[in-house]
Design an enzyme around this catalytic site. Structure first.
Site, mmCIF file in Angstrom:
data_model
loop_
_atom_site.group_PDB
_atom_site.id
_atom_site.type_symbol
_atom_site.label_atom_id
_atom_site.label_comp_id
_atom_site.label_asym_id
_atom_site.label_seq_id
_atom_site.Cartn_x
_atom_site.Cartn_y
_atom_site.Cartn_z
ATOM 1 N N CYS A 129 18.971 1.055 19.681
ATOM 2 C CA CYS A 129 19.726 2.589 20.346
ATOM 3 C C CYS A 129 20.455 3.056 19.226
ATOM 4 O O CYS A 129 19.869 4.293 18.043
ATOM 5 C CB CYS A 129 19.145 3.185 21.864
ATOM 6 N N TYR B 62 -7.083 7.317 15.297
ATOM 7 C CA TYR B 62 -5.734 7.039 14.212
ATOM 8 C C TYR B 62 -5.744 6.947 13.130
ATOM 9 O O TYR B 62 -5.001 7.527 11.836
ATOM 10 C CB TYR B 62 -5.328 5.977 14.784
ATOM 11 N N GLN C 70 -6.880 -4.579 13.155
ATOM 12 C CA GLN C 70 -6.208 -5.122 14.728
ATOM 13 C C GLN C 70 -5.539 -6.315 14.093
ATOM 14 O O GLN C 70 -5.441 -7.174 14.956
ATOM 15 C CB GLN C 70 -7.463 -5.945 15.249
ATOM 16 N N THR C 71 -5.311 -6.117 12.933
ATOM 17 C CA THR C 71 -3.980 -7.128 12.187
ATOM 18 C C THR C 71 -2.845 -7.347 11.774
ATOM 19 O O THR C 71 -1.898 -6.416 11.642
ATOM 20 C CB THR C 71 -5.242 -8.050 11.074
ATOM 21 N N ASP D 138 -1.130 5.883 17.282
ATOM 22 C CA ASP D 138 -1.447 5.121 17.949
ATOM 23 C C ASP D 138 -0.059 4.423 18.847
ATOM 24 O O ASP D 138 0.309 5.085 19.695
ATOM 25 C CB ASP D 138 -1.301 3.690 16.826
ATOM 26 N N TRP E 227 0.527 -1.102 -0.369
ATOM 27 C CA TRP E 227 0.127 0.055 -0.037
ATOM 28 C C TRP E 227 0.720 1.089 0.584
ATOM 29 O O TRP E 227 0.664 3.103 -0.039
ATOM 30 C CB TRP E 227 -1.022 0.079 1.761
ATOM 31 N N GLU F 53 -5.583 0.774 5.616
ATOM 32 C CA GLU F 53 -5.204 0.912 7.312
ATOM 33 C C GLU F 53 -7.115 0.485 7.431
ATOM 34 O O GLU F 53 -6.229 -0.092 9.292
ATOM 35 C CB GLU F 53 -5.534 2.579 7.300
HETATM 36 S S1 SF4 Z 1 17.238 5.895 20.865
HETATM 37 FE FE1 SF4 Z 1 16.594 3.944 21.460
HETATM 38 S S2 SF4 Z 1 14.510 5.046 23.186
HETATM 39 FE FE2 SF4 Z 1 14.862 6.707 22.114
HETATM 40 S S3 SF4 Z 1 13.388 6.990 20.018
HETATM 41 FE FE3 SF4 Z 1 15.724 5.597 19.435
HETATM 42 S S4 SF4 Z 1 14.966 3.517 19.541
HETATM 43 FE FE4 SF4 Z 1 14.207 4.511 20.897
#
Ligand code: SF4
Length: 353
Positions: A205, A126, A48-49, A144, A30, A43
């Site tokens: 991160c 949403y 829910q899937t 969401d 999509w 959407e």
């Molecule tokens: S740095 Fe880590 S905790 Fe912060 S938004 Fe990115 S993935 Fe999420």
């Protein structure tokens, strides 16, 4: 932070998100179209899937109903059949009702803004914002659970998941981010970020496009955001077991085939707030000394079971077991038998030399 610096930071975050979306965004069918009809259908399917389930069904659905006119002209039964495998059929019925409204009241036109989308059956905040931003470029944030998690972390927003206060705070930040030329892409970048990197547990991160601005990351504890919902206290179930011996054998009874531990064996028992008295009543005589107590955690409750010495005759459904630990015991009964044996072994006088 003054306004100029805030705007600069927001612009850099937008750039980072758009780059991430361009380079690492998920390739979903999509997303290869900007047709409002297809985006709306996707959407609603995604409400829910899971994405993996939606991908093949989406192609098939569009093959059968390529536009709002074919959908509105179909029979509801046929629409529900094409929905098979996605579950929650109420969505299919709402989709069908909305298609008929569009054809009969709007001459087949899709609503052009978020507020008008929200008035259609089956469209919540949403979905309305997602369709309006992706298909029509409206600068509105599609908030969401994923987006709440990402932005609660980036801005270290206090509050528990899904509380109105936190959602309001997230929406305010998200609204700044989508205030640009590509609001749909920003929303989708945030969706992808939440789905692939900023996971509930163990977020990735070092790969995150918003990592350099993320306050939760800087604090060293990203999963502390958003705060967890308080778990409801689990009720306690009290059980009284009877310990009846005949020589080396122990009396066990089989549990019913429904309910907890179906068909397994355990010590004869009674349960409830007056379990001990009820156990005595069951056997027509008061039970004796408490030999041991054990605790056991089930998903929805804690169990506290006490084992009392008793002298009873065998009843239907009960059996003497010379080695009760070889019986197919419930985990609670096994724990209780082992506990009584350990206590008696410790209490036994040492063997004479
Ligand atoms: S740095 Fe880590 S905790 Fe912060 S938004 Fe990115 S993935 Fe999420």
């Amino acid at each position: 932070m003054n306004r100029r610096r805030t705007n600069k930071a927001v612009a850099r975050m937008q750039d980072a998100l758009l780059r991430f979306y361009g380079e690492k965004g998920r390739d979903l069918p999509w997303r290869r179209t900007r047709t409002p009809y297809a985006i709306w259908v996707s959407e609603v399917m995604l409400q829910q899937t899971r994405v993996e389930t939606v991908v093949p069904r989406f192609a098939e659905f569009l093959r059968r109903f390529p536009d709002v006119f074919s959908l509105a002209a179909a029979r509801e039964k046929a629409v529900c059949e094409a929905w098979a495998g996605l579950g929650y059929y109420r969505r299919a019925r709402n989709l069908y009702r909305a298609a008929r409204l569009m054809v009969h009241q709007l001459a087949g036109r899709m609503p052009g803004d978020e507020a008008a989308w929200r008035r259609l059956p089956g469209i919540g905040d949403y979905t309305a914002a997602a369709v309006a931003s992706i298909a029509f470029g409206e600068r509105t944030a599609a908030v969401d659970g994923n987006l709440v998690r990402v932005l609660a972390r980036v801005f270290a927003l206090p509050g528990r998941t899904a509380t109105p206060r936190l959602v309001r705070a997230v929406r305010a930040q998200a609204q700044l981010l989508v205030d640009c030329e590509w609001p749909g892409d920003i929303n989708q970048a945030l969706m992808d970020l939440g789905a692939t990197l900023c996971r509930r547990e163990a977020p990735l991160c070092p790969r995150c496009p918003l990592g350099r601005w993320c306050r939760a990351r800087r604090e060293g504890n990203p999963t502390a955001y958003p705060g967890r919902k308080a778990k409801p206290a689990r009720p306690i179930l009290r059980i009284a077991f009877a310990w009846c011996e005949r020589g080396p054998a122990l009396l066990l009874e089989q549990r019913p085939l429904d309910g907890l531990w179906p068909g397994l064996w355990e010590l004869p028992s009674a349960s409830g707030p007056r379990a001990k008295q009820d156990l005595g009543r069951r056997f027509g005589q008061a039970v004796g000394l408490r030999l041991a107590s054990v605790r056991h955690d089930l998903t929805h409750r804690h169990v506290v079971a006490s084992v009392y010495r008793a002298t009873v005759t065998r009843q239907p459904g009960q059996k003497w077991w010379r080695d009760p630990l070889v019986a197919p015991l419930s985990s609670l009964a096994r724990k209780a038998i082992v506990a009584v044996r350990e206590i008696s072994e410790k209490a036994a006088p040492p063997p004479s030399p």
